[in-house]
Design an enzyme around this catalytic site. Structure first.
Site, PDB file in Angstrom:
ATOM      1  CE  LYS A  35      35.797  49.133  10.815  1.00  0.00           C
ATOM      2  NZ  LYS A  35      36.542  48.732   9.614  1.00  0.00           N
ATOM      3  NE  ARG A 132      41.778  51.462   3.991  1.00  0.00           N
ATOM      4  CZ  ARG A 132      40.587  51.130   4.481  1.00  0.00           C
ATOM      5  NH1 ARG A 132      39.604  52.014   4.521  1.00  0.00           N
ATOM      6  NH2 ARG A 132      40.361  49.911   4.924  1.00  0.00           N
ATOM      7  CE1 TYR A 256      19.092  79.556  14.253  1.00  0.00           C
ATOM      8  CE2 TYR A 256      19.179  77.170  14.498  1.00  0.00           C
ATOM      9  CZ  TYR A 256      19.313  78.439  15.039  1.00  0.00           C
ATOM     10  OH  TYR A 256      19.664  78.583  16.352  1.00  0.00           O
ATOM     11  CG  MET A 304      23.683  71.976  19.052  1.00  0.00           C
ATOM     12  SD  MET A 304      24.543  73.100  20.150  1.00  0.00           S
ATOM     13  CE  MET A 304      25.588  73.989  19.035  1.00  0.00           C
TER      14      MET A 304
HETATM   15  C1  LIG Z   1      35.785  47.798   9.001  1.00  0.00           C
HETATM   16  C2  LIG Z   1      36.423  46.679   8.283  1.00  0.00           C
HETATM   17  C3  LIG Z   1      35.684  45.531   7.951  1.00  0.00           C
HETATM   18  C4  LIG Z   1      34.174  45.439   8.144  1.00  0.00           C
HETATM   19  O1  LIG Z   1      33.576  46.186   7.126  1.00  0.00           O
HETATM   20  P1  LIG Z   1      31.971  46.237   6.901  1.00  0.00           P
HETATM   21  O2  LIG Z   1      31.824  46.955   5.621  1.00  0.00           O
HETATM   22  O3  LIG Z   1      31.416  47.005   8.037  1.00  0.00           O
HETATM   23  O4  LIG Z   1      31.509  44.837   6.876  1.00  0.00           O
HETATM   24  C5  LIG Z   1      36.353  44.466   7.387  1.00  0.00           C
HETATM   25  N1  LIG Z   1      37.694  44.536   7.144  1.00  0.00           N
HETATM   26  C6  LIG Z   1      38.433  45.628   7.426  1.00  0.00           C
HETATM   27  C7  LIG Z   1      39.884  45.634   7.125  1.00  0.00           C
HETATM   28  C8  LIG Z   1      37.814  46.741   7.987  1.00  0.00           C
HETATM   29  O5  LIG Z   1      38.551  47.820   8.253  1.00  0.00           O
END
Ligand SMILES: *Cc1c(COP(=O)(O)O)cnc(C)c1O
Length: 363
Positions: A35, A132, A256, A304
């Site tokens: 992702k 969640r 800055y 920046m």
């Molecule tokens: C992103 C994610 C993972 C992978 O997590 P890492 O900490 O990067 O290994 C696994 N399961 C779910 C549901 C996730 O959203």
């Protein structure tokens, strides 16, 4: 033209990390989290490298990310971790042969409205304490009933997510694993519990499927245990270039807000990377970087397009020199601490302006 900021992605490191994780969990199948553009490493090249190395499945957050992979002809199974939010999305997900992670009853209703011929593939996500996404554990019998009503649905398995897997002494992880086990006692179907931290720190979480993300990119998710000690190689090297080197007298300030004042007459180099590239503004004075094989330190605020570094003792530094911001020898997970964040956020924060180079395999 020399790129200002280069992210060099070593696909062979990703394949090597996959092999390390396979050795750690030889009985588990691996769903690789790609992702967020493979955590900023580039979704398509990383997914292709993983597919070439025989990955069992990939995981993305949402439909757009999955479509990008399908359009690049990535054929591996892909799970949609956040599931779908409309019947249009559900229909597209089926069309693209995605595995839908279903976490709520309204999603089941969406899926039930699809044509009976739809070849649906799904996971059920169970909330064991992360609070969640996910069904409460008490809903498992109802979900088993749903599956019984839909023998045509292809059921990938039961998934849960750990809240504190990166804390090896936190008893909550064992509690979550036990809740998951109790809720599914005697229930058929594959199980999946662990992200990277879960699979590295908790052997009992290495069940039918594991879902590593960060570890594949060569970072340790465990405080106090280095990637190197875990057998992981960083896949990204982020470099800027020296644009100028100047000497300033004691008492002169840099950048800055005048947050760095030269304690003596000293050389300061300007490097072509800033927060518009993904170098967080929160990086503080003293954040290490590497140039000419030696360590230099951020001196003054990140702006920046540039940062300024204290290069005392690096007399041979020259305009054009590459400056390593994180990568081999400078672990992103350690550097992230200087900005009060995690390597996850550093990686995801790289911007369009960064030039990506791929080595260690075909893309
Ligand atoms: C992103 C994610 C993972 C992978 O997590 P890492 O900490 O990067 O290994 C696994 N399961 C779910 C549901 C996730 O959203």
């Amino acid at each position: 033209m020399i790129p200002r900021v280069t992210a060099t992605i070593d696909l062979s490191a990703i394949r090597s990390n996959l092999a390390t994780l396979r050795r750690l969990a030889p009985r588990s199948r691996i769903m690789a989290a790609v992702k967020a553009g493979a955590y900023g490493h580039g979704a398509v090249p990383v997914a292709r490298a993983l597919a070439g190395a025989g990955i069992d499945a990939l995981a993305v957050a949402c439909l757009e990310e999955a479509m990008q992979l399908r359009q690049a002809h990535v054929q591996a199974p892909i799970a949609l971790l956040e599931g779908v939010i409309s019947s249009e999305e559900a229909a597209l997900a089926v069309y693209e042969r995605l595995q839908i992670v279903v976490h709520d009853h309204w999603q089941i209703e969406l899926l039930e409205r699809l044509p009976g011929s739809a070849r649906l593939s799904l996971w059920f996500k169970i909330d064991t304490g992360m609070h969640r996404l996910g069904f409460p554990v008490a809903d498992v019998p109802r979900l088993v009933e749903v599956l019984r009503r839909h023998p045509g649905w292809s059921f990938a398995g039961w998934m849960t997510h750990l809240a504190c897997a990166d804390e090896p002494d936190n008893p909550f992880t064992r509690e979550q694993i036990e809740r998951f086990g109790r809720a599914l006692d005697g229930v058929p179907g594959a199980r999946s519990i662990a992200n990277s931290a879960g699979m590295l720190a908790w052997p009992e979480a290495r069940v039918d499927w594991v879902r590593p993300g960060l570890a594949l990119y060569g970072c340790s998710p465990l405080p106090g245990r280095s990637a190197e000690a875990l057998g992981l190689r960083p896949a990204m090297r982020l470099e800027g270039r020296v644009l100028a080197v100047r000497e300033y007298a004691a008492g002169e300030s840099i950048g800055y807000g005048r947050t760095f004042v030269c304690p003596e007459r000293m050389p300061v180099a300007v490097v072509s990377v800033g927060y518009a590239d993904g170098m967080h503004r929160a990086f503080r004075n003293g954040t290490p970087v590497r140039v000419r094989g030696r360590t230099a330190y951020l001196a003054g605020r990140v702006s920046m397009d540039m940062v300024t570094i204290d290069v005392r003792g690096i007399d041979d530094i020259a305009v054009g020199d590459p400056v390593l911001l994180w990568g081999e020898g400078l672990p992103a997970e350690e550097i992230a601490g200087y900005a009060g964040t995690l390597s996850y956020e550093l990686f995801c924060g790289l911007t369009q302006r960064v030039r990506f180079n791929y080595v260690g395999g075909a893309i």
